[in-house]
Write a protein that holds these residues in place. Structure first.
Motif, short mmCIF file in Angstrom:
data_model
loop_
_atom_site.label_atom_id
_atom_site.label_comp_id
_atom_site.label_asym_id
_atom_site.label_seq_id
_atom_site.Cartn_x
_atom_site.Cartn_y
_atom_site.Cartn_z
N GLU A 188 3.18 8.12 -7.37
CA GLU A 188 4.06 8.93 -8.22
C GLU A 188 4.01 10.43 -7.91
OE1 GLU A 188 1.04 9.13 -12.05
OE2 GLU A 188 2.61 7.62 -12.00
N HIS A 189 2.97 10.87 -7.20
CA HIS A 189 2.89 12.29 -6.83
C HIS A 189 3.47 12.56 -5.44
CE1 HIS A 189 -0.53 12.30 -9.87
NE2 HIS A 189 0.37 13.12 -10.36
N LEU A 190 3.88 11.53 -4.74
CA LEU A 190 4.38 11.69 -3.37
C LEU A 190 5.68 12.49 -3.37
CD1 LEU A 190 3.58 10.81 -0.48
CD2 LEU A 190 5.18 8.91 -0.73
N ARG A 191 5.72 13.56 -2.54
CA ARG A 191 6.91 14.40 -2.47
C ARG A 191 7.46 14.51 -1.05
NH1 ARG A 191 6.64 13.13 -6.76
NH2 ARG A 191 6.45 14.34 -8.68
N PHE A 192 6.61 14.30 -0.05
CA PHE A 192 7.05 14.42 1.34
C PHE A 192 6.65 13.16 2.09
CE2 PHE A 192 6.14 18.58 -0.39
CZ PHE A 192 7.27 19.30 -0.07
N LEU A 193 7.63 12.42 2.58
CA LEU A 193 7.38 11.17 3.30
C LEU A 193 8.18 11.17 4.60
CD1 LEU A 193 6.34 8.25 3.60
CD2 LEU A 193 8.29 7.51 2.19
#
Length: 419
Positions: free
Chosen positions: A272-277
């Motif tokens: 849920e904290h992932l912002r850059f993939l």
């Protein structure tokens, strides 16, 4: 006895003169002992040596301490208030265990304990290395600069060892408990030791351009769950990540470019904290259904061989009537019944962890209908790198249905919208 820490000596007379202390400590070496050449009956002194004054300032200890302030000793902080001169010796950034031992010895000396029973040191000037500010950053960019005989400074918080032709991670690196950023890019590392998970402060791990073929599930269940925020696994040979990977819930930045990935983590929506993939130039045919739960700032899936979705050609794994195992599994998940390895065999717990979710919200284990549909990636990311040279920003994503009824309802809506 000696103690390395940061020290600020504050005169209690300063406020009467309208002055204040600097408010920050200086790296110092504290020694408890007697000056050289003194007779056995000589007094015990506390000596504070700094980089500016390696000869040190001495303070008498016996019957000269007004008070000890030890409320924050577990954080490596304490203050010793002296009667003469009227100063407070403020200690910080000390090892908590060493600090407690040192204060105990100072207290005994203050009380007049026999000198022979005290752990005293010679009051001699400090070496330069003893009062230097601890090294927190080290960058190594060639094999010849890599230390073979010396240990790494235990105070390191940032270590880069790139282009060193390392085939494995040095065990000396695994002892750096304060490490926050570890960059081992451009090496020949094939496997990660589980003990990396003991680096409880590690926030950034860069393994770009190595020979990794997998990422251990044990690492995902380690203390990295609470600390790791950035992970770069790009340009390796990884085909898939373990089920447990999504336990790394503090991840903000994840790079998987230029691997051999055939699928993304099944429960990727738990990050849920992932912002850059970024997972460009892999072998992804489609995205997992959980992908739609992500909320990204930047997404790069360029150069993957995405298949053409066709909702009219489903993959039917539905078994009618449902098996007893399927019914029990669905009930356990739908009614949120607690379960665990103390109640169920471990393989059943693992199956429940990777259960699918129908569009209606119901769970399904191994009996389902699967299709792929098109999803605009702007639904999950603010900025999207084009997925192909044609300017597309759409990709196929898996959908599951728990029954023929749910699939029929979807099909009706699909045909109406495309009719």
């Amino acid at each position: 006895m000696r103690l390395q820490c940061e020290v600020e000596v504050i005169s209690r007379l300063l406020p009467t003169c309208g002055l204040r202390g600097r408010g920050r400590g200086t790296r110092a070496l504290l020694s408890l002992g007697r000056p050289p050449g003194r007779a056995r009956g000589g007094g015990v002194y506390l000596m504070v040596c700094t980089a500016r004054d390696r000869a040190g300032a001495r303070y008498k200890v016996q019957e000269n301490i007004e008070r000890f302030f030890t409320r924050f000793v577990e954080e490596g902080k304490a203050t010793v208030r002296l009667r003469e001169p009227a100063v407070d010796v403020c200690l910080s950034k000390a090892n908590a265990s060493n600090l407690k031992n040192f204060l105990s010895a100072v207290r005994l000396a203050h009380q007049g304990t026999d000198i022979g029973a005290l752990p005293l040191s010679a009051l001699v000037p400090a070496k330069t290395s003893e009062v230097e500010k601890p090294k927190t950053k080290m960058i190594i960019t060639s094999r010849r600069d890599y230390p073979l005989t010396k240990n790494f400074p235990y105070s390191l918080e940032h270590l880069q060892a790139s282009y060193c032709k390392l085939a494995r991670i040095d065990t000396r690196v695994l002892c750096l408990k304060k490490l926050r950023k570890l960059d081992l890019s451009h090496n020949h590392i094939k496997q990660l030791p589980a003990t990396i998970g003991d680096l409880s402060c590690l926030q950034e791990l860069n393994l770009h351009d190595n020979h990794l073929e997998s990422f251990s599930g044990a690492l995902c269940n380690s203390t990295l769950q609470k600390s790791l925020q950035s992970l770069d696994l790009s340009q390796n040979k990884i085909k898939a990540l373990p089920i447990q990977f999504c336990q790394l819930r503090e991840l903000v930045n994840l790079k998987l470019d230029d691997n051999e990935m055939i699928r993304l983590p099944f429960k990727i929506g738990q990050l849920e904290h992932l912002r850059f993939l970024s997972a460009a130039r892999n072998k992804l045919p489609f995205l997992p259904s959980d992908f739609r739960k992500l909320c990204l700032e930047n997404l790069d899936l360029f150069g993957n061989p995405f298949e053409q979705p066709n909702p009219l050609v489903p993959n039917v794994q539905l078994k009618i009537p449902l098996t007893l195992l399927e019914c029990a599994a669905r009930a356990t998940l739908n009614y949120r019944i607690p379960y665990g390895c103390h109640l169920l065999p471990s393989h059943l717990c693992e199956d429940l962890e990777v259960a699918k979710r129908c569009q209606c919200g119901s769970a399904c284990l191994s009996s389902f209908i699967q299709i792929t549909v098109t999803m605009n990636l702007h639904h999950v990311a603010h900025t999207v790198v084009l997925v192909d040279n044609m300017g597309g920003t759409e990709a196929p994503i898996i959908c599951y249905f728990c029954s023929l009824d749910c699939y029929s309802q979807f099909l009706d809506r699909y045909l109406q919208s495309n009719g």
